[in-house]
Enzyme design. Sequence first.
Site, PDB file in Angstrom:
ATOM      1  N   CYS A 164       0.835  -1.196   0.000  1.00 39.68           N
ATOM      2  CA  CYS A 164       0.000   0.000   0.000  1.00 39.68           C
ATOM      3  C   CYS A 164       0.875   1.254   0.000  1.00 39.68           C
ATOM      4  CB  CYS A 164      -0.904   0.039   1.234  1.00 39.68           C
ATOM      5  SG  CYS A 164      -1.998  -1.383   1.416  1.00 39.68           S
ATOM      6  N   ASP A 168      -3.266  -9.685   7.131  1.00 36.88           N
ATOM      7  CA  ASP A 168      -2.160  -9.542   8.081  1.00 36.88           C
ATOM      8  C   ASP A 168      -2.233  -8.194   8.802  1.00 36.88           C
ATOM      9  OD1 ASP A 168      -1.585  -8.276   5.671  1.00 36.88           O
ATOM     10  OD2 ASP A 168       0.549  -8.670   5.756  1.00 36.88           O
ATOM     11  N   GLY A 193       2.961  -3.340   3.423  1.00 36.79           N
ATOM     12  CA  GLY A 193       3.898  -4.448   3.515  1.00 36.79           C
ATOM     13  C   GLY A 193       3.214  -5.793   3.557  1.00 36.79           C
ATOM     14  N   GLU A 194       3.986  -6.803   3.950  1.00 36.39           N
ATOM     15  CA  GLU A 194       3.476  -8.151   4.133  1.00 36.39           C
ATOM     16  C   GLU A 194       4.178  -8.777   5.335  1.00 36.39           C
ATOM     17  OE1 GLU A 194       1.005  -9.139   2.432  1.00 36.39           O
ATOM     18  OE2 GLU A 194       1.076  -7.806   0.691  1.00 36.39           O
TER      19      GLU A 194
END
Length: 571
Positions: free
Chosen positions: A2, A94, A70-71
């Site tokens: 994002c 997440d 992020g992840e």
Amino acid sequence: MCGIIGFNSNDYSLGREMADSIAHRGPDDWGIFSDDKITLGNRRLAIIDLSSAGHQPMRSEGNTIIVYNGEIYNFQELKKDLYAQGCRFKSDSDTEVILNGYDIYGPEIFKKMRGMWACAIYDPKNGKLYLSRDFFGIKPLFYFHDGRRLAFASEIKALIKYFEKNSIELKHEADNVRDYFILGYVPAPGTVYQNIFKLMPGETIEFNLSDSSFKKTQVYWDQASATDNFEEVIYESIKKHLIADVPVGIYLSGGIDSTSIALTLKEIGVSMKAFTVRIPGKKDADYAKKIADLSGFKHEEIDFNGDVLRETYQVCWQILDEPIADTSLLPSLAVSKLASKEVKVVLTGEGGDELFLGYDKYFQFRKLSKAKPPTFLSDIKNIRPFMRRFRSIVAKGRNDLLGAYIENARIDPAILSTKDLQNRLYKSIGNKVVDIAYFDRKMYLPDDLLYKIDFATMAYSIEGRVPFLDRSVWSFANSLPIDKKIGKEPLKNYLLKYLPPELVLRKKEGFSIPSLLYLIPDFNDDIRKSYTMARKMIPGLPEFDFLKKKHPRFIFAMLAFYKTACKFNLV
């Protein structure tokens, strides 16, 4: 993946304007939150849980609010732990795991996370805002702070919107500009702009919304490795990096790092699309095609010439906000555009050189560190500036690895003083230096290479993932003695089990394209203007033709600085 923004005042419309300026980072959704103390915004690229349940800003049952980029690859394990402690979840994202993790652990949750991130967590109960960036600095986060006001964003262009609305004048920071022309990038926390900073890799900032006080902390990981087997650690990391609810692809360069990822994917039993950029006059793409065929991947490539060359030149300056002297920005954009037509996530090989000592200079350093002064001082006239400096250091018994590193890494024609740069870096580094690769891991990797991959992938709304920059791979590499990892020995040994030596032991040519730039009509006009600008700033700058021949990266450094300065009306 994002784009995020925020600032410590209530202005919904400004928040929307800032978020929209980075819409390319998240075309799938947007959201703004504002109250009397803060405004937060998000542009969402949906990768995990594509439903509206993953909308941001996201609020927890404890009234904590998050915007996040992020992840987190261990979010499922963290979710089980949090569920056992009474947390309940409304989504499969997440993002919600981090949010509930904060409600349970506070900012200690960042130490438990495995992945890449830049996030902001607003805790209205305690009147605090937390900004956090992942350990390697994979995801960028810039901020403005003047002692009273705080604003942050995934890209500087969004901060410029904040500056314009609040009548803040944007200026260059002279010391950091000098550092940029020495190294080709500005080491964190600085940027080329006054009062605009980067969060350091692994850094968390706690901002008190009542009195504007500011506290920084750093995340450190346990260096112990759970295994001494490279195949095991890279296999496990890549499996984690495949978690997604959208198609995943891979960038293949023909080099050892991306080849290791491709062969591991084959062992896992995963097939995907592979993407390569073909640079005229270089053979890397031929090797990439062979690796794709051996791995069972559908392979697509794009020729980097003609219209592609001209288009990426224009796109580069639309997206780039902080200059870096790296011509591979352009082919990275080209391959990202190609991939964006087929996938939303790509695996890339960044980090292999820095963790497993792949650059030639590491061999030079290792050889010299073992040599006796009389052996090498006799041929001092025939060595590079870095070697000359390092030999002098060894002969004098001094430990000046930073000075040696700067002499090797500098891109300028040795006309700028490095004294102030060294002093600032010494203060921030202290006694943490282990080997010369430390500076690449802490500066060149996040402030050039990772910034570049984020820039290129986000320009076309796709997510770049880097399996080598995983806490388990880092722990494994860090546990190895230098002699067991230099020259990427673990990677080569792994690949030689499956591939012929000619595919493993060759030298990659890379993405550098300085000579191709002169084929772009706009470039020749721009570079002459940038040279004129640089001559006013740098006394004693050599003639243009000398720089073109001897210092091509410095030519691009001038260009990138000029184009970003024009973009923000600083010329």
